[in-house]
Design a protein around this motif. Structure first.
Motif, PDB file in Angstrom:
ATOM      1  N   GLU A  29       0.846  -1.201   0.000  1.00 36.70           N
ATOM      2  CA  GLU A  29       0.000   0.000   0.000  1.00 36.70           C
ATOM      3  C   GLU A  29       0.880   1.250   0.000  1.00 36.70           C
ATOM      4  O   GLU A  29       1.910   1.287   0.684  1.00 36.70           O
ATOM      5  CB  GLU A  29      -0.869   0.056   1.260  1.00 36.70           C
ATOM      6  CG  GLU A  29      -1.956  -0.995   1.292  1.00 36.70           C
ATOM      7  CD  GLU A  29      -2.616  -1.071   2.659  1.00 36.70           C
ATOM      8  OE1 GLU A  29      -3.749  -1.542   2.717  1.00 36.70           O
ATOM      9  OE2 GLU A  29      -1.975  -0.682   3.656  1.00 36.70           O
ATOM     10  N   ILE A  30       0.411   2.248  -0.729  1.00 34.24           N
ATOM     11  CA  ILE A  30       1.169   3.511  -0.777  1.00 34.24           C
ATOM     12  C   ILE A  30       0.488   4.512   0.155  1.00 34.24           C
ATOM     13  O   ILE A  30      -0.737   4.695   0.105  1.00 34.24           O
ATOM     14  CB  ILE A  30       1.218   4.054  -2.217  1.00 34.24           C
ATOM     15  CG1 ILE A  30       2.033   3.088  -3.083  1.00 34.24           C
ATOM     16  CG2 ILE A  30       1.833   5.458  -2.262  1.00 34.24           C
ATOM     17  CD1 ILE A  30       2.040   3.435  -4.554  1.00 34.24           C
ATOM     18  N   VAL A  31       1.299   5.131   0.999  1.00 40.31           N
ATOM     19  CA  VAL A  31       0.783   6.144   1.928  1.00 40.31           C
ATOM     20  C   VAL A  31       1.324   7.502   1.471  1.00 40.31           C
ATOM     21  O   VAL A  31       2.536   7.670   1.310  1.00 40.31           O
ATOM     22  CB  VAL A  31       1.251   5.855   3.380  1.00 40.31           C
ATOM     23  CG1 VAL A  31       0.763   6.943   4.336  1.00 40.31           C
ATOM     24  CG2 VAL A  31       0.778   4.485   3.834  1.00 40.31           C
ATOM     25  N   ILE A  32       0.412   8.441   1.234  1.00 38.59           N
ATOM     26  CA  ILE A  32       0.824   9.790   0.816  1.00 38.59           C
ATOM     27  C   ILE A  32       0.338  10.771   1.871  1.00 38.59           C
ATOM     28  O   ILE A  32      -0.802  10.673   2.345  1.00 38.59           O
ATOM     29  CB  ILE A  32       0.158  10.186  -0.523  1.00 38.59           C
ATOM     30  CG1 ILE A  32       0.462   9.152  -1.604  1.00 38.59           C
ATOM     31  CG2 ILE A  32       0.599  11.572  -0.981  1.00 38.59           C
ATOM     32  CD1 ILE A  32      -0.416   9.316  -2.836  1.00 38.59           C
ATOM     33  N   THR A  33       1.209  11.706   2.248  1.00 34.35           N
ATOM     34  CA  THR A  33       0.739  12.808   3.104  1.00 34.35           C
ATOM     35  C   THR A  33       0.970  14.105   2.350  1.00 34.35           C
ATOM     36  O   THR A  33       2.029  14.322   1.754  1.00 34.35           O
ATOM     37  CB  THR A  33       1.471  12.822   4.460  1.00 34.35           C
ATOM     38  OG1 THR A  33       2.865  12.596   4.231  1.00 34.35           O
ATOM     39  CG2 THR A  33       0.919  11.773   5.397  1.00 34.35           C
ATOM     40  N   LEU A  34      -0.047  14.948   2.407  1.00 34.63           N
ATOM     41  CA  LEU A  34      -0.033  16.205   1.645  1.00 34.63           C
ATOM     42  C   LEU A  34      -0.443  17.346   2.561  1.00 34.63           C
ATOM     43  O   LEU A  34      -1.319  17.167   3.421  1.00 34.63           O
ATOM     44  CB  LEU A  34      -1.090  16.143   0.536  1.00 34.63           C
ATOM     45  CG  LEU A  34      -0.764  15.350  -0.718  1.00 34.63           C
ATOM     46  CD1 LEU A  34      -2.057  14.967  -1.426  1.00 34.63           C
ATOM     47  CD2 LEU A  34       0.125  16.167  -1.648  1.00 34.63           C
ATOM     48  N   ALA A  35       0.188  18.499   2.376  1.00 36.44           N
ATOM     49  CA  ALA A  35      -0.326  19.701   3.050  1.00 36.44           C
ATOM     50  C   ALA A  35      -0.566  20.755   1.984  1.00 36.44           C
ATOM     51  O   ALA A  35       0.284  20.960   1.110  1.00 36.44           O
ATOM     52  CB  ALA A  35       0.679  20.204   4.074  1.00 36.44           C
ATOM     53  N   ASN A  36      -1.728  21.360   2.033  1.00 38.46           N
ATOM     54  CA  ASN A  36      -1.978  22.538   1.197  1.00 38.46           C
ATOM     55  C   ASN A  36      -1.794  23.752   2.104  1.00 38.46           C
ATOM     56  O   ASN A  36      -2.633  24.045   2.947  1.00 38.46           O
ATOM     57  CB  ASN A  36      -3.390  22.508   0.603  1.00 38.46           C
ATOM     58  CG  ASN A  36      -3.661  23.756  -0.250  1.00 38.46           C
ATOM     59  OD1 ASN A  36      -2.817  24.652  -0.349  1.00 38.46           O
ATOM     60  ND2 ASN A  36      -4.844  23.816  -0.845  1.00 38.46           N
ATOM     61  N   CYS A  37      -0.670  24.441   1.918  1.00 38.07           N
ATOM     62  CA  CYS A  37      -0.299  25.543   2.813  1.00 38.07           C
ATOM     63  C   CYS A  37      -0.940  26.855   2.396  1.00 38.07           C
ATOM     64  O   CYS A  37      -0.860  27.852   3.132  1.00 38.07           O
ATOM     65  CB  CYS A  37       1.216  25.721   2.819  1.00 38.07           C
ATOM     66  SG  CYS A  37       2.104  24.190   3.101  1.00 38.07           S
ATOM     67  N   SER A  38      -1.537  26.880   1.218  1.00 40.82           N
ATOM     68  CA  SER A  38      -2.155  28.130   0.759  1.00 40.82           C
ATOM     69  C   SER A  38      -3.376  28.453   1.615  1.00 40.82           C
ATOM     70  O   SER A  38      -4.136  27.559   2.000  1.00 40.82           O
ATOM     71  CB  SER A  38      -2.564  27.987  -0.715  1.00 40.82           C
ATOM     72  OG  SER A  38      -3.415  29.055  -1.049  1.00 40.82           O
ATOM     73  N   LEU A  39      -3.561  29.749   1.857  1.00 42.58           N
ATOM     74  CA  LEU A  39      -4.730  30.151   2.651  1.00 42.58           C
ATOM     75  C   LEU A  39      -5.943  30.413   1.779  1.00 42.58           C
ATOM     76  O   LEU A  39      -7.050  30.585   2.277  1.00 42.58           O
ATOM     77  CB  LEU A  39      -4.402  31.410   3.468  1.00 42.58           C
ATOM     78  CG  LEU A  39      -3.399  31.210   4.598  1.00 42.58           C
ATOM     79  CD1 LEU A  39      -3.147  32.520   5.330  1.00 42.58           C
ATOM     80  CD2 LEU A  39      -3.886  30.150   5.580  1.00 42.58           C
ATOM     81  N   ASP A  40      -5.734  30.503   0.455  1.00 43.15           N
ATOM     82  CA  ASP A  40      -6.887  30.871  -0.372  1.00 43.15           C
ATOM     83  C   ASP A  40      -7.073  30.031  -1.636  1.00 43.15           C
ATOM     84  O   ASP A  40      -8.004  30.270  -2.394  1.00 43.15           O
ATOM     85  CB  ASP A  40      -6.811  32.367  -0.757  1.00 43.15           C
ATOM     86  CG  ASP A  40      -5.447  32.746  -1.295  1.00 43.15           C
ATOM     87  OD1 ASP A  40      -4.748  31.847  -1.787  1.00 43.15           O
ATOM     88  OD2 ASP A  40      -5.092  33.938  -1.190  1.00 43.15           O
TER      89      ASP A  40
END
Ligand code: AHR
Length: 489
Positions: free
Chosen positions: A412-423
Motif C-alpha cells: 500500500e502507498i501512503v501519501i501525506t499532503l499539506a496545502n499551505c495556501s490560505l486561499d
C-alpha cells in the motif's frame, strides 16, 4: 481551481522511514510532567497509577514510538537519585524553569512506567552539565543491570523494581553549547567520550548513544563532533531548531493572533529545517558515508510568546491549524531525509510549546498538531518512495504544497499532503509508475486560526476525504489550509 499532478514511482524505493521520526519530548518544565502527564494516585482526575488516563490513551492512539525525558535544559541539572525511593522522602530541588520547587515525585520509575503504559521506548537525556561520570554510570546500571546484588540493582530492588528495564536511547548532554554548560564543541567532544565510556551495556541491553549536536545552523559544531567522535561509538547526533514566526526571540509572535503575512513567515521559518538537515547531512556524509550516525532532531516545533497571564517560564502556548501545517511540513521533510534523520522529537508532549495534548484540570484536548501526527502515522517503518508534485508559490516564497510518499510491506502507498495556501484549493491528480485500484483518505482542514479549546475540543478533527480512483489513477481535491493522508492500493 488549479489541477496539479502528483507523480509516484513505487519502484524507486529510498530509505526506511523509522517510526522514531514521530517521537515526542517531555521535560520538567511548566505543566508538562506535573498536571500534564502525572497527577498522582490520589487525584480526582482519572488516572492509572497517577498517570492521566486520557493522556496515556491519546499517546497510545498515536502509536508514540519514543519519549525523551527529563529535559531539555532541566536534564543538565537533574540528579536521578533525587527521584527514586519513597516519594514522601525524595529530595526537593529548585527547577530553574520558573525557579519553582521540584519535589521529584516523578522520577526514573515513574518515567519508565509511563513509557510502559503508552508502549513507547524511553529516551533518557543525561546530565553532563552539572552531573558526574559516576552518576551517569550508576544510572545506567540502575536501569539496565539485572543483577540485584550489584549496588544499583540492589537499590532498584529496594525501591520496588526487581527486574531491570531495557533502555535503548541515551543522550549525553543537552544543548551543551548553551544551557547545558556553554561548552566549545572541542571540549564537549572530550566530555562526550569520557561520559560515554562509562555507559556500560548490561544484561544484553544495547545503548544507542546520542551526542549533543548543533544549535540550528552551527555547522562548525557538527564538523567538530563528526571529526572527533565518529569513529568512537556515536549512534546519533542531535540537532535543535525551533520555528519562530517573527524570527525575533524577544517578540516571537502570538500563537493565536496572527495575520496572513505572519502565517507565511512562520512557514518560511519552518521550511529552513530542510536546508539545515541538508547541510548538516552533507558534513556528516564526509565523515560517515555509510550513514551509521543518525541525525536526531530531538527538539523542533513552533515557539511563540507565552499565553497572556501565564508564567513566562512555563512556555504555555495554544495550537491552531497553522501548527498542523507546520507539523506536516516538518514531518514531510523528515520523511524525505529519512536516509539521515533517524529520530525527531517535537517539543513538547503536553502543555509546553507545540504540544500534541493540552490539559486543564479534568479536561484534555488533542491539538491540531496531534491530528497532523495521526494523519502521518501510516508512514512509520515504511519505505520512502519517489514522489514529485507540481508546485507553485503560495506567498512570500512559500510553496503551496508539501508531500511525501511511502510504501508498506503489503504494497500500500501512503501519501501525506499539506496545502499551505490560505486561499487556493487544488485538484491533485495522482499517477505515475503505479496501477491504482482503490484509494481512501482522511483530512484535517479549517480556517487557519481554528483550534480546539477546552469548551469545544472537537472543533478541529479529522474527517474522511473522498479520493476517486479510476483508470489506474487517483484524484482528490485539497482545500486551502489542509493536511491529508491518502492510502492507495
Ligand atoms: O523545549 C524548551 C527548551 O528549549 C529546552 O529545555 C532546551 O533544550 C531548549 O532550549
Amino acid at each position: 481551481m488549479k489541477t496539479v499532478k502528483l507523480t509516484l514511482n513505487p519502484l524507486d524505493k529510498k530509505s526506511k522511514i523509522n517510526k522514531e521520526i514521530y517521537s515526542n519530548f517531555s521535560e520538567h518544565l511548566g505543566r508538562c510532567i506535573y498536571d500534564g502527564i502525572y497527577v498522582g494516585e490520589n487525584s480526582d482526575i482519572p488516572n492509572i497509577e497517577g498517570f492521566r488516563k486520557d493522556v496515556v490513551e491519546a499517546f497510545k492512539e498515536l502509536k508514540l514510538p519514543v519519549l525523551r525525558w527529563p529535559g531539555g535544559c532541566f536534564a543538565d541539572e537533574y540528579h536521578w537519585k533525587d527521584g527514586v525511593g519513597d516519594r514522601s522522602s525524595r529530595a526537593k530541588v529548585v527547577n530553574n524553569w520558573g525557579h519553582i520547587v521540584e519535589d521529584n515525585s516523578f522520577g526514573t520509575h515513574e518515567f519508565m512506567r509511563f513509557c510502559e503504559l503508552v508502549g513507547c521506548e524511553p529516551y533518557i537525556s543525561a546530565n553532563v552539565g552539572s552531573g558526574t561520570v559516576r552518576e551517569l554510570m550508576e544510572w545506567v546500571e540502575y536501569i539496565t543491570f539485572d543483577n540485584v546484588s550489584s549496588p544499583m540493582g540492589e537499590l532498584r530492588k529496594k525501591n520496588g523494581r526487581e527486574r531491570a528495564w531495557k533502555l535503548k536511547y541515551l543522550g549525553i548532554g543537552n544543548e551543551s553549547w548553551g544551557c547545558g554548560g556553554n561548552m566549545t564543541p572541542e571540549y564537549y567532544c572530550d566530555q562526550y567520550k569520557q561520559y560515554a565510556t562509562f555507559c556500560r551495556e548490561y544484561s544484553g541491553n544495547k545503548l544507542f548513544k546520542i551526542a549533543c549536536g548543533p544549535n540550528a545552523d552551527d555547522y562548525n559544531w557538527t564538523e567538530v563532533c563528526m571529526k572527533k567522535i565518529t569513529p568512537w561509538n556515536m549512534n546519533g547526533l542531535s540537532m535543535h531548531y525551533y520555528t519562530v514566526p517573527t524570527g525575533n526571540w524577544d517578540h516571537k509572535g502570538s500563537s493565536t493572533d496572527f495575520d496572513d503575512a505572519e502565517y507565511y513567515s512562520t512557514l518560511k521559518s519552518t521550511l529552513r529545517m530542510d536546508e539545515l538537515i541538508t547541510r548538516h547531512g552533507e558534513i556528516m556524509n564526509r565523515y560517515d558515508p555509510e550513514h551509521r550516525v543518525g541525525l536526531v532532531v530531538d527538539e523542533w516545533g513552533c515557539w511563540y510568546d507565552v499565553e497572556p497571564d501565564t508564567d513566562p517560564s512555563f512556555l504555555y502556548q495554544l495550537n491552531t491549524m497553522r501548527d498542523a501545517i507546520v507539523a506536516a511540513i516538518n514531518l514531510n521533510i523528515f520523511n524525505k531525509h529519512s536516509d539521515r534523520v533517524y529520530m525527531a522529537n517535537i517539543a513538547q508532549a503536553v502543555n509546553v510549546l507545540q504540544s500534541v495534548v493540552l490539559t486543564e484540570g479534568m479536561k484534555t484536548i488533542k491539538t491540531p498538531t496531534y491530528h497532523a501526527f495521526d494523519l502521518f502515522k501510516g508512514h512509520m517503518e515504511n519505505t520512502l518512495i519517489y514522489s514529485h508534485i507540481e508546485n507553485e508559490e503560495a506567498s512570500e516564497g512559500v510553496p503551496a504544497l508539501s508531500q511525501s510518499a511511502s510504501i508498506n510491506g503489503a504494497g500500500e502507498i501512503v501519501i501525506t499532503l499539506a496545502n499551505c495556501s490560505l486561499d487556493r484549493e487544488y485538484s491533485v491528480e495522482i499517477g505515475g509508475a503505479c496501477d491504482i485500484r482503490s484509494a481512501k483518505g482522511r483530512i484535517l482542514t479549517g480556517e487557519v486560526h481554528a483550534m480546539n479549546d477546552f469548551d469545544s475540543p472537537e472543533n478541529v478533527v479529522i474527517s474522511s476525504l473522498d479520493v476517486k480512483a479510476s483508470d489506474g489513477k487517483a484524484s482528490v481535491i485539497l482545500p486551502a489550509c489542509s493536511v491529508a493522508e491518502i492510502i492507495l492500493k
